[in-house]
Scaffold this motif. Structure first.
Motif, mmCIF file in Angstrom:
data_model
loop_
_atom_site.group_PDB
_atom_site.id
_atom_site.type_symbol
_atom_site.label_atom_id
_atom_site.label_comp_id
_atom_site.label_asym_id
_atom_site.label_seq_id
_atom_site.Cartn_x
_atom_site.Cartn_y
_atom_site.Cartn_z
ATOM 1 N N ASP A 1 10.030 -141.472 -75.602
ATOM 2 C CA ASP A 1 9.702 -140.903 -74.300
ATOM 3 C C ASP A 1 10.366 -141.638 -73.154
ATOM 4 O O ASP A 1 9.885 -141.590 -72.032
ATOM 5 N N ASP B 1 12.788 -140.956 -71.452
ATOM 6 C CA ASP B 1 13.180 -140.086 -70.345
ATOM 7 C C ASP B 1 12.037 -139.896 -69.356
ATOM 8 O O ASP B 1 12.240 -139.489 -68.220
ATOM 9 N N LEU B 2 10.805 -140.183 -69.799
ATOM 10 C CA LEU B 2 9.661 -139.990 -68.901
ATOM 11 C C LEU B 2 9.408 -141.204 -68.004
ATOM 12 O O LEU B 2 8.812 -141.073 -66.942
ATOM 13 N N HIS C 1 -7.441 -152.314 -69.483
ATOM 14 C CA HIS C 1 -8.716 -152.314 -68.759
ATOM 15 C C HIS C 1 -9.766 -152.851 -69.722
ATOM 16 O O HIS C 1 -10.392 -152.097 -70.448
ATOM 17 N N LYS D 1 4.989 -143.933 -60.029
ATOM 18 C CA LYS D 1 3.735 -143.354 -59.534
ATOM 19 C C LYS D 1 2.566 -144.316 -59.707
ATOM 20 O O LYS D 1 1.445 -144.000 -59.315
ATOM 21 N N GLY D 2 2.830 -145.448 -60.345
ATOM 22 C CA GLY D 2 1.784 -146.454 -60.485
ATOM 23 C C GLY D 2 0.608 -145.991 -61.319
ATOM 24 O O GLY D 2 -0.522 -146.425 -61.133
ATOM 25 N N LYS D 3 0.874 -145.073 -62.255
ATOM 26 C CA LYS D 3 -0.246 -144.573 -63.050
ATOM 27 C C LYS D 3 -0.528 -145.459 -64.250
ATOM 28 O O LYS D 3 -1.667 -145.557 -64.692
ATOM 29 N N LEU D 4 0.537 -146.048 -64.796
ATOM 30 C CA LEU D 4 0.345 -146.821 -66.020
ATOM 31 C C LEU D 4 0.183 -148.289 -65.701
ATOM 32 O O LEU D 4 1.033 -148.907 -65.080
ATOM 33 N N MET E 1 1.638 -147.216 -76.448
ATOM 34 C CA MET E 1 3.013 -146.734 -76.617
ATOM 35 C C MET E 1 3.888 -147.806 -77.256
ATOM 36 O O MET E 1 4.688 -147.533 -78.132
ATOM 37 N N GLU F 1 -2.943 -147.538 -72.403
ATOM 38 C CA GLU F 1 -1.867 -146.572 -72.648
ATOM 39 C C GLU F 1 -0.502 -147.235 -72.888
ATOM 40 O O GLU F 1 0.215 -146.892 -73.812
ATOM 41 N N LYS G 1 9.768 -141.026 -64.390
ATOM 42 C CA LYS G 1 8.827 -140.093 -63.761
ATOM 43 C C LYS G 1 7.439 -140.712 -63.630
ATOM 44 O O LYS G 1 6.676 -140.364 -62.745
ATOM 45 N N VAL G 2 7.101 -141.619 -64.534
ATOM 46 C CA VAL G 2 5.745 -142.154 -64.556
ATOM 47 C C VAL G 2 5.628 -143.468 -63.799
ATOM 48 O O VAL G 2 4.719 -143.661 -63.000
#
Ligand code: SF4
Ligand code: SF4
Lengths: 298, 185
Positions: B147, B149-150, B165, B157-160, B134, B130, B153-154
């Motif tokens: 993006d 501004d995101l 992988h 959270k340790g999502k990206l 981007m 991901e 927020k992301v």
């Protein structure tokens, strides 16, 4: 349900990243419900929307590799939480019933794709193989009084010839599950309307318009939260809620849950296994309204 | 309303090509407008989906392949689900995109770039990466601020993941793409 059932499990790429809370809560809930998940070894990306946008045979081949893995592991059914993966795996299976199409797909693969692997969503398995009645009996933290808007997204049930699950215009499986948890499900007329899909990146105004409409209706129906079953829908509504608010001059703070998160909390699973901290819009006010485990049921 | 003189611009090969690739009979469309009525993207289209159906029947290759709508359609399956004549309209829209690529039409370059960046990522790693996607998209489109501004927020959270992988079988996946590209030549 009498015994634990075993399924091949295809998490999908977003489960490794932007929808890790869906992935985590799905695993936790399946375990609690006696659904045994065996992850496909070394699965690859199904190609998502981009692949079928470019070529249908290429798209089917990317799914085909994963179906082969399932077959070689001796699994007859593959289940996935993600509607986009689900669509690709199911559409590939459906189109490969045409021998001409199948031979084109096989030409791209190291070994021919199998014919006999069934594909279902995790939601379908929870609804059909466990069912709302058995779920109701396991609830220890009822969602009493929570007004929820169930949003299925465009892909999960359509087109009906391919997806073969629930109603293509007015699906009710998630409604039934949420009701079994004690929630009030609001009438939600945009259950299967598209959220703007992957246009968040390339055509943002499309997402702020379409997802904005979804939030408008949830508010109009007095829902305290929306419930989704799709990583892309969830991301558009949750992570982009700020963008939606500024584009549409609204001021929404609507938590957007995965149905598995709410199922998990009602079943009494530890909150930290359910990934609430990964949500962009703070879910705490809604979670606070859910009561602690009742003594009667424990 | 625009009037098209089909005796001059009717392209029978185009109709045949669309029908063969989509396995749909476009002559079944009787212009009821159901697909357009249910299409959530009509507001963003230059040509509504039922009119695209009509233009395909009329063999208007240039007009159809140069429109924006075919790139914006999200394959939401509303049209397919609701067509009273069982035409798989969404599949047809997909096929029109395939053809637009083949004949080098590119009415909405950002969508095409996003799609290409996504598939490159899959080809390279076996799964989509991901963050890398981007980065590639922003570099190619010059849209650095898409993006940003995101990010606050992301990222916390340790999502990206900052690393792809990679899978063992990424060569197998790369080979699928290789064979596919060979066939396109
Ligand atoms: S719904 Fe079907 S018949 Fe009606 S206009 Fe669309 S494609 Fe034609
Ligand atoms: S599939 Fe495309 S054309 Fe059909 S309704 Fe959805 S967005 Fe519109």
């Amino acid at each position: 349900m009498s015994e634990a059932r075993t399924y091949g499990y295809y998490p999908g790429c977003s489960g490794m990243g932007t929808s890790m809370e869906y992935e985590r809560s799905t695993r936790a809930v399946c375990e609690a419900l006696g659904i045994k998940l065996v992850e496909l070894e070394d699965w690859s990306c199904c190609g998502s929307t981009p692949a079928h946008t470019v070529d249908h045979v290429l798209s089917a081949a990317l799914s085909g590799r994963n179906l082969s893995i399932a077959e070689s592991m001796g699994l007859d059914t593959v289940i996935t939480p993600c509607p986009s993966c689900l669509t690709n795996l199911k559409t590939a299976t459906h189109r490969m019933e045409n021998p001409e199409f199948r031979s084109k797909v096989d030409k791209l693969l190291d070994k021919p794709a199998p014919g006999g692997v069934a594909v279902k969503s995790v939601l379908q398995v929870i609804f059909e193989d466990v069912g709302p009645d058995a779920i109701r009996e396991k609830v220890v933290r009822p969602l009493d009084g929570l007004a929820l808007a169930p949003y299925y997204g465009c892909l999960m049930n359509r087109p009906p010839e391919v997806m073969q699950f629930d109603d293509p215009e007015n699906p009710t499986s998630m409604d039934e599950i949420l009701k079994a948890l004690g929630a009030d499900v609001v009438p939600y007329g945009l259950k299967v309307e598209c959220c703007g899909a992957s246009h968040g990146i390339a055509q943002k105004d499309v997402v702020t318009t379409l997802s904005g409409r979804l939030l408008d209706l949830a508010y109009a129906e007095h829902a305290v939260a929306m419930v989704t079953a799709c990583p892309l829908c969830q991301m558009n509504l949750d992570l982009r809620q700020g963008q939606i608010n500024s584009a549409n001059k609204t001021n929404y703070k609507m938590p957007i849950f995965y149905y598995t998160q709410l199922l998990g909390i009602a079943l009494g699973l530890p909150e930290k296994e359910l990934g609430f901290d990964k949500l962009a819009v703070n879910p705490a006010p809604v979670l606070k309204a859910i009561q602690e485990p009742s003594h009667a049921a424990s | 309303m625009e009037v098209i003189n089909i005796t001059k611009s009717y392209d029978p090969d185009f109709v045949a090509e669309v029908e063969a690739e989509s396995e749909q009979n476009v002559r079944l469309c009787y212009q009821c407008g159901n697909c357009t009525a249910g299409c959530p993207y009509t507001f963003a289209y230059d040509i509504p989906v039922s009119q695209i159906m009509r233009l395909v029947q009329a063999g208007q290759k240039e007009k159809v392949l140069s429109c924006r709508s075919i790139w914006i359609c999200a394959t939401c399956e509303s049209c397919t689900t609701r067509c009273p004549n069982d035409i798989d309209v969404a599949r047809l829209m997909d096929v029109l995109r395939h053809m637009a690529r083949r004949y080098n039409y590119n009415a909405v370059p950002t969508v095409r770039t996003f799609v290409d960046s996504f598939l490159n990522s899959v080809e390279k790693h076996g799964r989509v990466f991901e963050m890398g996607l981007m980065a590639a998209y922003m570099t190619k489109t010059g849209r650095f601020w898409t993006d940003t501004d995101l990010s606050p927020k992301v990222l916390p959270k340790g999502k990206l993941s900052f690393k792809p992988h990679r899978i063992q079988g990424r060569d197998e996946v790369a080979k699928i793409f290789e064979r596919y590209k060979e066939q396109q030549r």
